[in-house]
Design an enzyme around this catalytic site. Structure first.
Site, mmCIF file in Angstrom:
data_model
loop_
_atom_site.group_PDB
_atom_site.id
_atom_site.type_symbol
_atom_site.label_atom_id
_atom_site.label_comp_id
_atom_site.label_asym_id
_atom_site.label_seq_id
_atom_site.Cartn_x
_atom_site.Cartn_y
_atom_site.Cartn_z
ATOM 1 N N GLY A 291 0.816 -1.205 0.000
ATOM 2 C CA GLY A 291 0.000 0.000 0.000
ATOM 3 C C GLY A 291 0.846 1.250 0.000
ATOM 4 O O GLY A 291 2.067 1.195 0.175
ATOM 5 N N PRO A 292 0.221 2.412 -0.196
ATOM 6 C CA PRO A 292 0.967 3.683 -0.249
ATOM 7 C C PRO A 292 1.654 3.986 1.081
ATOM 8 O O PRO A 292 1.308 3.403 2.112
ATOM 9 C CB PRO A 292 -0.134 4.719 -0.551
ATOM 10 N N GLY B 298 2.581 5.620 4.615
ATOM 11 C CA GLY B 298 1.805 6.244 5.674
ATOM 12 C C GLY B 298 0.475 5.605 5.980
ATOM 13 O O GLY B 298 -0.339 6.180 6.695
ATOM 14 N N GLY C 295 0.087 2.688 7.573
ATOM 15 C CA GLY C 295 0.145 1.885 8.792
ATOM 16 C C GLY C 295 0.607 0.465 8.597
ATOM 17 O O GLY C 295 0.320 -0.405 9.421
ATOM 18 N N THR D 227 3.797 -0.794 8.640
ATOM 19 C CA THR D 227 4.817 -1.176 9.621
ATOM 20 C C THR D 227 4.226 -1.263 11.024
ATOM 21 O O THR D 227 4.509 -2.205 11.776
ATOM 22 C CB THR D 227 5.977 -0.152 9.606
ATOM 23 N N SER E 65 -5.149 3.613 -17.458
ATOM 24 C CA SER E 65 -6.494 3.975 -16.999
ATOM 25 C C SER E 65 -7.191 5.000 -17.879
ATOM 26 O O SER E 65 -8.386 5.219 -17.726
ATOM 27 C CB SER E 65 -6.418 4.527 -15.571
ATOM 28 N N LYS F 43 -9.515 5.907 -6.883
ATOM 29 C CA LYS F 43 -10.148 6.661 -7.966
ATOM 30 C C LYS F 43 -11.567 7.081 -7.584
ATOM 31 O O LYS F 43 -12.000 8.200 -7.876
ATOM 32 C CB LYS F 43 -10.177 5.802 -9.237
#
Length: 775
Positions: free
Chosen positions: A354-355, A357, A359, A361, A677, A720
């Site tokens: 995932g991107p 920041g 959570g 870790t 896309s 999106k």
């Protein structure tokens, strides 16, 4: 002292002071000093030498120089390499620096000669001073044998107290500042006091140094003696068949008895200890063997911690620490349930993608806390050397175990939770492929006998709970990805971010900045404004930083006493964070020709892209601008080819594409854009511009197009959809094959949006165009 002022060339010395009667040399490298030496050589070969206070100063002023110097006669000038000149001089008489004559090329000093004033004292006083200095110097020479007997004999023959002190001052090794003190002592009594102080200090320092050297020598001799005696005793005991000493080997054997390990592992360690026992303690191989034995004795071969089997406790810990992330929590509870039923469920290898920041870790740390497991974090970002994973072979100097073995050693148990952070950022070079070295670690069929090059004995990693994190699954090599269970940690919605901020981030930042809950309150509407106007991210890192910024400003106001309690609302938020940084590109108010809103995925979440197309008279050229990548260029080519193939259905003249130019532009030209896309978006914009048909302003779309007009599925739909909602879009066109993916998105995100599933470009036109041009 003479009152007559004399002008004479001068050189400023760095870290050096020359005394009367002293013959010494110094090197000259500064241009001004060269000129002064040349000027002195052309007149009477006399030069004034004065010491700088700061050795780093290249162009000293009069205040940067000591006020007493020496007039010296130049004996010899030798040119050295690199433009350096070595000057040999003899000190003649003290002189006081009266002033500096401004000269462009060299230093010219105004000086006044200074008389020694020896005649002011009686012969008895002079003789007393001479004897006192002579006796002290004999004590100094006795401690410093390098001076030699010849020089000591010279000092006994000199009957003049002043000359004797000058001779001694010239020949003792002291710091230049002490020489300067002696130079500035004019009268016989002053010189005696300074020189006596210097000599006594030097005698004390040398005595202490000699005492220390004697102690060290005595200790070395004692150690050597003990070593020889110990070796003799060892030989005697070997001859008698006795060995009662408590050695390192004995300690290792004692540790081996307590070690929880299989029989074959203990036998291997036993052989290593026996080998170490027979190596000489002075051998370099002894240190290597000792380090290896200590490492393998500290590894947790059969030592395991007991997991907490309480599912309710695990669920509570995970919910308390993290809001959302339902899939991850569900998977962890499933693992625990299987472990409870089978007593030894196979530990999964999970990869959270995932991107930044979001959570990833911190969820691993919470899982370790929920299961009562030891937690070990191994950061793989930028690791290039295969030996970082597998370890170095023992034959190399400085060899050490790899990060996996070191992690087990640190945990102290064989079943910890091991976090492999940033697994998508491992790389490879000539030292080996790091990702390939991880294959054995992360393969549940192989990792029960993982071989570390340093340890050599197979390690059982089957009970280690591996959790890997990555920002993008595309950057993880396919063989490595195949061995892991992928769980996507997607972007947070605005509602989720508000919950996270209220339940976790605000509390954390209040504590970090020394504030209590009663001293600062942040309203929910203010948090929503921070999320919309001051952060643009998928996770919550920037949000936490902004909350921290509010806390710091509030802490200052409270500390300075201007306020006792701070309340942050939507109205006063700009006072703490300044003007808003981000605004959403909202949907257009009117339907237009050739302008279509597309949906895109970025590393910081979703976004909307407005694609513009213009048709102009020309020669049939096709242009794309706006930092478009190769994939989007191919999508545009496929779109125009589709439109040309169905041009008859829309009554487009055959000559249209030869007589007109088509220009596709995506605003924000400085930002690189790529991905599959935007295929149907660009095709719809071109078709609208060519046919003159308007496109609905409240419609956005995503999907790839084929040459025959079919719509292919895409990814990143949650991000999106969020972007479309934030931009005020009412309807979105999504590929029919993505229908199952849309069903997994929470109702909170889909609420208020009309989702139209499209299979072909005709479906897109029916939804997006104000009215169909077909026919």
């Amino acid at each position: 002292m003479s009152d007559r002022i004399i002008t004479i060339p001068a050189v400023a010395l760095r870290g050096m002071t020359i005394l009367p009667g002293m013959v010494a040399h110094f090197d000259v490298s500064r241009e001004r000093s060269f000129r002064a030496i040349e000027e002195a050589m052309m007149v009477e070969q006399e030069i004034f030498l004065v010491t700088q206070r700061d050795v780093e100063d290249d162009v000293p002023q009069i205040e940067d120089l000591y006020h007493i110097g020496i007039v010296a006669r130049i004996k010899q000038v030798i040119k050295m390499q690199n433009g350096i000149v070595r000057v040999l001089v003899e000190g003649e008489q003290r002189a006081e620096l009266y002033g500096i004559v401004e000269q462009a090329s060299f230093l010219m000093a105004e000086i006044i000669y200074m008389e020694d004033g020896n005649d002011d004292y009686t012969e008895d006083v002079k003789e007393g001073i001479r004897r006192a200095i002579q006796e002290t110097y004999v004590r100094y020479a006795a401690l410093n044998p390098k001076l030699g007997k010849e020089f000591l004999r010279q000092t006994t023959e000199i009957k003049d107290a002043g000359k004797l002190m000058d001779l001694i001052a010239n020949n003792i090794s002291v710091y230049y500042a002490d020489r300067q003190r002696y130079l500035e002592a004019i009268s016989l009594e002053e010189r005696y006091e300074v020189l006596m102080e210097i000599l006594l200090k030097e005698i004390n320092v040398i005595s202490i140094k000699n005492e220390f050297q004697a102690k060290v020598k005595e200790r070395v001799d004692q150690n050597q003696k003990e070593y020889l005696m110990r070796e003799q005793m060892k030989v005697i005991r070997e001859e008698l068949g006795e060995d009662n000493t408590e050695s390192d080997a004995d300690q290792f054997f004692a540790a081996l008895k307590k070690l929880k390990a299989k029989k074959d592992i203990k036998e291997k360690i036993h052989k290593e200890i026996e080998r170490f026992k027979n190596i000489s303690s002075n051998s370099s191989e002894s240190a290597v063997a000792r380090g290896y034995i200590e490492t393998i004795l500290e590894l947790p071969w059969d030592k395991a911690s007991r997991d907490n089997k309480d599912l309710k406790n695990a669920a509570k810990v995970l919910d308390d620490d993290h809001y959302g992330l339902e899939k991850v929590k569900e998977r962890m509870l499933e693992f625990l349930a299987v472990r409870n039923l089978t007593s030894k469920g196979e530990s999964p290898i999970i990869c959270l993608v995932g991107p930044p920041g979001t959570g990833k870790t911190s969820i691993a740390r919470s899982v370790a806390k929920a299961l009562d497991k030891k937690y070990v974090r191994i950061c793989l970002g930028g690791v290039r050397d295969e030996a970082e994973i597998r370890g170095h072979r023992r034959t190399y100097v400085g060899a050490m175990p790899g990060r996996i073995a070191a992690g087990l050693r640190m945990a102290g148990v064989k079943n910890p939770l091991m976090l492999l952070d940033e697994i998508d950022k491992v790389s490879s070079d000539y030292k080996g492929d790091t990702s390939s070295a991880l294959l054995e670690v992360l393969d549940s069929e192989q990792n029960n006998k993982f071989r570390d090059h340093y340890v050599e004995i197979p390690l059982d990693l089957s009970e280690v709970l591996f959790i890997a994190t990555a920002n993008s699954a595309q950057d993880i090599p396919r063989p490595l990805l195949d061995r892991m269970e992928l769980i996507e940690v997607s972007s947070y919605t605005e509602n989720e971010k508000i919950h996270i901020a209220k339940e976790h981030l605000v509390r954390k930042q209040l504590k970090k900045n020394g504030l209590s809950k009663g001293q600062l309150s942040i309203r929910e509407d203010a948090l929503a404004m921070v999320i919309r106007g001051y952060t643009k991210e998928a996770g919550v890192r920037s949000l936490e930083r902004k909350i921290g910024e509010i806390c710091r400003k509030a802490a200052r106001e409270i500390y300075e006493g201007s306020k006792k309690k701070v309340s942050v609302t939507k109205k006063n938020l700009t006072a703490y964070l300044g003007k808003e940084k981000y605004t959403y590109d909202m949907a257009n108010k009117t339907d237009e020709i050739g302008i279509v809103r597309g949906l895109a995925w970025t590393s910081v979440g979703g976004d909307t892209l407005e694609i513009e197309v213009n048709v102009m008279p020309g020669k049939g050229e096709f242009r794309l601008t706006g930092q478009i990548g190769d994939v989007m260029k191919e999508s545009a080519q496929a779109g125009i080819s589709y439109i040309r193939s169905v041009s008859g259905e829309y009554k487009i003249p055959k000559s249209f594409f030869k007589e007109n130019d088509i220009h596709i532009h995506i605003p924000e030209g400085a930002v690189p854009k790529d991905g599959p896309s935007a295929g149907i978006t660009m095709a719809s914009a071109m078709l609208s511009a060519i046919t003159g048909q308007k496109v609905r302003a409240d419609v956005a779309m995503t999907g790839e197009i084929t040459l025959r007009g079919r719509v292919l599925p895409v990814g990143g739909l949650k991000e999106k959809t969020l972007a479309a909602k934030n931009a005020g879009i009412k309807t979105i066109c999504v590929p029919k094959k993505n229908e199952k993916d849309m069903e997994e998105i929470s109702e909170e995100i889909r609420q208020g949006l009309e989702i139209v599933y499209v299979e072909t470009m005709q479906d897109v036109q029916k939804t997006a165009f104000v009215q169909s041009q077909k026919g």
